[in-house]
Motif scaffolding. Structure first.
Motif, PDB file in Angstrom:
ATOM      1  N   ILE A   1       0.838  -1.206   0.000  1.00 51.76           N
ATOM      2  CA  ILE A   1       0.000   0.000   0.000  1.00 51.76           C
ATOM      3  C   ILE A   1       0.868   1.249   0.000  1.00 51.76           C
ATOM      4  N   ILE A   2       1.937   1.233   0.788  1.00 54.27           N
ATOM      5  CA  ILE A   2       2.864   2.369   0.817  1.00 54.27           C
ATOM      6  C   ILE A   2       3.452   2.607  -0.572  1.00 54.27           C
ATOM      7  N   ALA A   3       3.887   1.532  -1.222  1.00 53.92           N
ATOM      8  CA  ALA A   3       4.474   1.668  -2.560  1.00 53.92           C
ATOM      9  C   ALA A   3       3.469   2.223  -3.555  1.00 53.92           C
ATOM     10  N   SER A   4       2.218   1.787  -3.439  1.00 53.28           N
ATOM     11  CA  SER A   4       1.181   2.278  -4.346  1.00 53.28           C
ATOM     12  C   SER A   4       0.944   3.767  -4.153  1.00 53.28           C
ATOM     13  N   LEU A   5       0.810   4.209  -2.908  1.00 56.08           N
ATOM     14  CA  LEU A   5       0.579   5.624  -2.647  1.00 56.08           C
ATOM     15  C   LEU A   5       1.810   6.465  -2.959  1.00 56.08           C
ATOM     16  N   ALA A   6       2.994   5.875  -2.816  1.00 54.88           N
ATOM     17  CA  ALA A   6       4.222   6.608  -3.129  1.00 54.88           C
ATOM     18  C   ALA A   6       4.334   6.896  -4.625  1.00 54.88           C
ATOM     19  N   ARG A   7       3.607   6.143  -5.450  1.00 53.94           N
ATOM     20  CA  ARG A   7       3.571   6.443  -6.881  1.00 53.94           C
ATOM     21  C   ARG A   7       2.783   7.714  -7.152  1.00 53.94           C
ATOM     22  N   ARG A   8       1.964   8.138  -6.198  1.00 47.20           N
ATOM     23  CA  ARG A   8       1.114   9.319  -6.363  1.00 47.20           C
ATOM     24  C   ARG A   8       1.644  10.535  -5.618  1.00 47.20           C
ATOM     25  N   GLY A   9       2.673  10.382  -4.802  1.00 40.35           N
ATOM     26  CA  GLY A   9       3.201  11.524  -4.064  1.00 40.35           C
ATOM     27  C   GLY A   9       4.352  11.102  -3.174  1.00 40.35           C
ATOM     28  N   THR A  10       5.006  12.075  -2.572  1.00 42.58           N
ATOM     29  CA  THR A  10       6.163  11.818  -1.718  1.00 42.58           C
ATOM     30  C   THR A  10       5.713  11.614  -0.279  1.00 42.58           C
ATOM     31  N   LEU A  11       5.987  10.457   0.248  1.00 41.52           N
ATOM     32  CA  LEU A  11       5.636  10.120   1.629  1.00 41.52           C
ATOM     33  C   LEU A  11       6.909  10.022   2.467  1.00 41.52           C
ATOM     34  N   ASP A  12       6.860  10.570   3.684  1.00 42.13           N
ATOM     35  CA  ASP A  12       8.028  10.462   4.552  1.00 42.13           C
ATOM     36  C   ASP A  12       7.878   9.262   5.486  1.00 42.13           C
ATOM     37  N   GLN A  13       8.864   9.071   6.342  1.00 46.83           N
ATOM     38  CA  GLN A  13       8.864   7.894   7.210  1.00 46.83           C
ATOM     39  C   GLN A  13       7.701   7.908   8.202  1.00 46.83           C
ATOM     40  N   ASP A  14       7.277   9.091   8.632  1.00 45.96           N
ATOM     41  CA  ASP A  14       6.118   9.163   9.522  1.00 45.96           C
ATOM     42  C   ASP A  14       4.843   8.736   8.797  1.00 45.96           C
ATOM     43  N   ASP A  15       4.750   9.068   7.505  1.00 45.43           N
ATOM     44  CA  ASP A  15       3.613   8.607   6.705  1.00 45.43           C
ATOM     45  C   ASP A  15       3.632   7.088   6.609  1.00 45.43           C
ATOM     46  N   HIS A  16       4.819   6.535   6.357  1.00 43.54           N
ATOM     47  CA  HIS A  16       4.947   5.074   6.280  1.00 43.54           C
ATOM     48  C   HIS A  16       4.499   4.435   7.595  1.00 43.54           C
ATOM     49  N   ALA A  17       4.931   5.012   8.698  1.00 48.03           N
ATOM     50  CA  ALA A  17       4.586   4.441  10.008  1.00 48.03           C
ATOM     51  C   ALA A  17       3.084   4.504  10.243  1.00 48.03           C
ATOM     52  N   ALA A  18       2.457   5.593   9.816  1.00 45.88           N
ATOM     53  CA  ALA A  18       1.007   5.727  10.002  1.00 45.88           C
ATOM     54  C   ALA A  18       0.257   4.657   9.214  1.00 45.88           C
ATOM     55  N   ILE A  19       0.722   4.380   7.993  1.00 46.98           N
ATOM     56  CA  ILE A  19       0.075   3.346   7.174  1.00 46.98           C
ATOM     57  C   ILE A  19       0.282   1.974   7.806  1.00 46.98           C
ATOM     58  N   ARG A  20       1.473   1.738   8.341  1.00 49.52           N
ATOM     59  CA  ARG A  20       1.744   0.428   8.955  1.00 49.52           C
ATOM     60  C   ARG A  20       0.934   0.204  10.228  1.00 49.52           C
ATOM     61  N   ARG A  21       0.422   1.259  10.808  1.00 47.96           N
ATOM     62  CA  ARG A  21      -0.420   1.101  11.999  1.00 47.96           C
ATOM     63  C   ARG A  21      -1.862   0.753  11.651  1.00 47.96           C
ATOM     64  N   LEU A  22      -2.229   0.851  10.383  1.00 51.24           N
ATOM     65  CA  LEU A  22      -3.585   0.499   9.980  1.00 51.24           C
ATOM     66  C   LEU A  22      -3.827  -0.997  10.168  1.00 51.24           C
ATOM     67  N   THR A  23      -4.971  -1.335  10.683  1.00 52.64           N
ATOM     68  CA  THR A  23      -5.370  -2.736  10.787  1.00 52.64           C
ATOM     69  C   THR A  23      -6.043  -3.147   9.480  1.00 52.64           C
ATOM     70  N   LEU A  24      -5.499  -4.153   8.851  1.00 57.41           N
ATOM     71  CA  LEU A  24      -6.020  -4.647   7.584  1.00 57.41           C
ATOM     72  C   LEU A  24      -6.676  -6.007   7.776  1.00 57.41           C
ATOM     73  N   THR A  25      -7.614  -6.308   6.912  1.00 61.12           N
ATOM     74  CA  THR A  25      -8.226  -7.632   6.877  1.00 61.12           C
ATOM     75  C   THR A  25      -8.093  -8.166   5.463  1.00 61.12           C
ATOM     76  N   GLN A  26      -7.265  -9.183   5.288  1.00 57.82           N
ATOM     77  CA  GLN A  26      -7.054  -9.756   3.969  1.00 57.82           C
ATOM     78  C   GLN A  26      -8.072 -10.869   3.719  1.00 57.82           C
ATOM     79  N   ARG A  27      -8.596 -10.923   2.517  1.00 55.93           N
ATOM     80  CA  ARG A  27      -9.511 -12.007   2.171  1.00 55.93           C
ATOM     81  C   ARG A  27      -9.462 -12.267   0.674  1.00 55.93           C
ATOM     82  N   GLN A  28      -9.840 -13.482   0.313  1.00 58.39           N
ATOM     83  CA  GLN A  28      -9.971 -13.860  -1.093  1.00 58.39           C
ATOM     84  C   GLN A  28     -11.448 -13.828  -1.465  1.00 58.39           C
TER      85      GLN A  28
END
Length: 251
Positions: A19-46
């Motif tokens: 997700i970070i890599a995808s959003l980084a294609r649309r703008g410049t994200l710093d390490q705090d942005d990366h950390a905020a995304i990594r704190r998101l709780t995700l639910t993966q499913r097929q």
């Protein structure tokens, strides 16, 4: 109603980095942005083909990120006729506009078997409020999505059958290449002829005739759903295709 979650919530994983890599294609994200995304709780499913991710008239509670496979937005008329209005590919969020809308005005379904990561909408609203760079990247994603939608309106409203189908084939090629899903002018078209028809406003029989005609002209080769663009310049010119609306230079 939407189906219940079948996956398990997870903390920071490689999917967060996707997700970070995808959003980084649309703008410049710093390490705090990366950390905020990594704190998101995700639910993966097929999900299987035709599964609903969003239903018209319901209040959205989660936003999906496509990890693999394809999904599509569609609208139904009162007599049940379907119009496919957009296609989502791996590396894209589905329906970021629902962060601000209280009610969904369309349906989203799986086009193929797909792996998705669900994010709670309330959590996304918080992150875009607190992290301006993430908000800007998601806003740009929505603007490009709207630009593609405008081009699809022109395609179905003002181009002939051969140009409509050829234009879509050109778009798929560039979008899949930009997403790293395809590296050449050959790819698996994820749509049946009926679904293609519902995208470009043609019958499945007419779509089949157009695909045969494009092959006979030496512009494409196809083997069932496998498409290879033999003459890119020829197909581009014959399809009135200009990639400006994809904003690839801004990615």
């Amino acid at each position: 109603m939407l189906p219940p979650f079948s996956g398990k919530p997870m903390q920071a994983t490689p999917i967060h980095d996707t997700i970070i890599a995808s959003l980084a294609r649309r703008g410049t994200l710093d390490q705090d942005d990366h950390a905020a995304i990594r704190r998101l709780t995700l639910t993966q499913r097929q999900i299987e083909p035709s599964t609903y991710l969003v239903r018209e008239g319901e209040k959205p509670t989660r936003c999906a990120f496509v990890l693999s496979g394809f999904t599509y937005r569609q609208k139904l008329t009162s007599n049940g006729a379907r119009q496919i209005v957009s296609l989502q590919i791996p590396g894209e969020f589905i329906d970021l506009q629902n962060l601000s809308l209280d009610e969904s005005d369309h349906n989203v379904q799986a086009l193929t078997r797909a792996q998705i990561a669900d994010v709670d909408i309330a959590a996304l609203r918080t992150i875009v409020t607190e992290r301006p760079a993430i908000a800007a990247a998601m806003w740009l994603e929505s603007l490009i999505d709207a630009s593609i939608f405008r081009e699809w309106i022109v395609n179905i409203g003002r181009r002939d059958a051969h140009t409509r189908v050829g234009h879509l084939l050109c778009e798929f090629s560039l979008r899949l290449e930009a997403a790293g899903v395809a590296t050449t002018r050959a790819y698996n078209l994820p749509m049946t002829q009926e679904q293609l028809g519902d995208t470009v406003g043609l019958t499945p029989v007419h779509v089949n005739r157009v695909l045969k005609a494009l092959a006979q002209r030496g512009l494409i080769e196809r083997d069932r759903r496998q498409i290879r663009i033999v003459d890119w310049t020829g197909l581009r010119d014959a399809s009135d295709f200009n990639p400006r609306y994809l904003h690839l230079k801004q990615v």
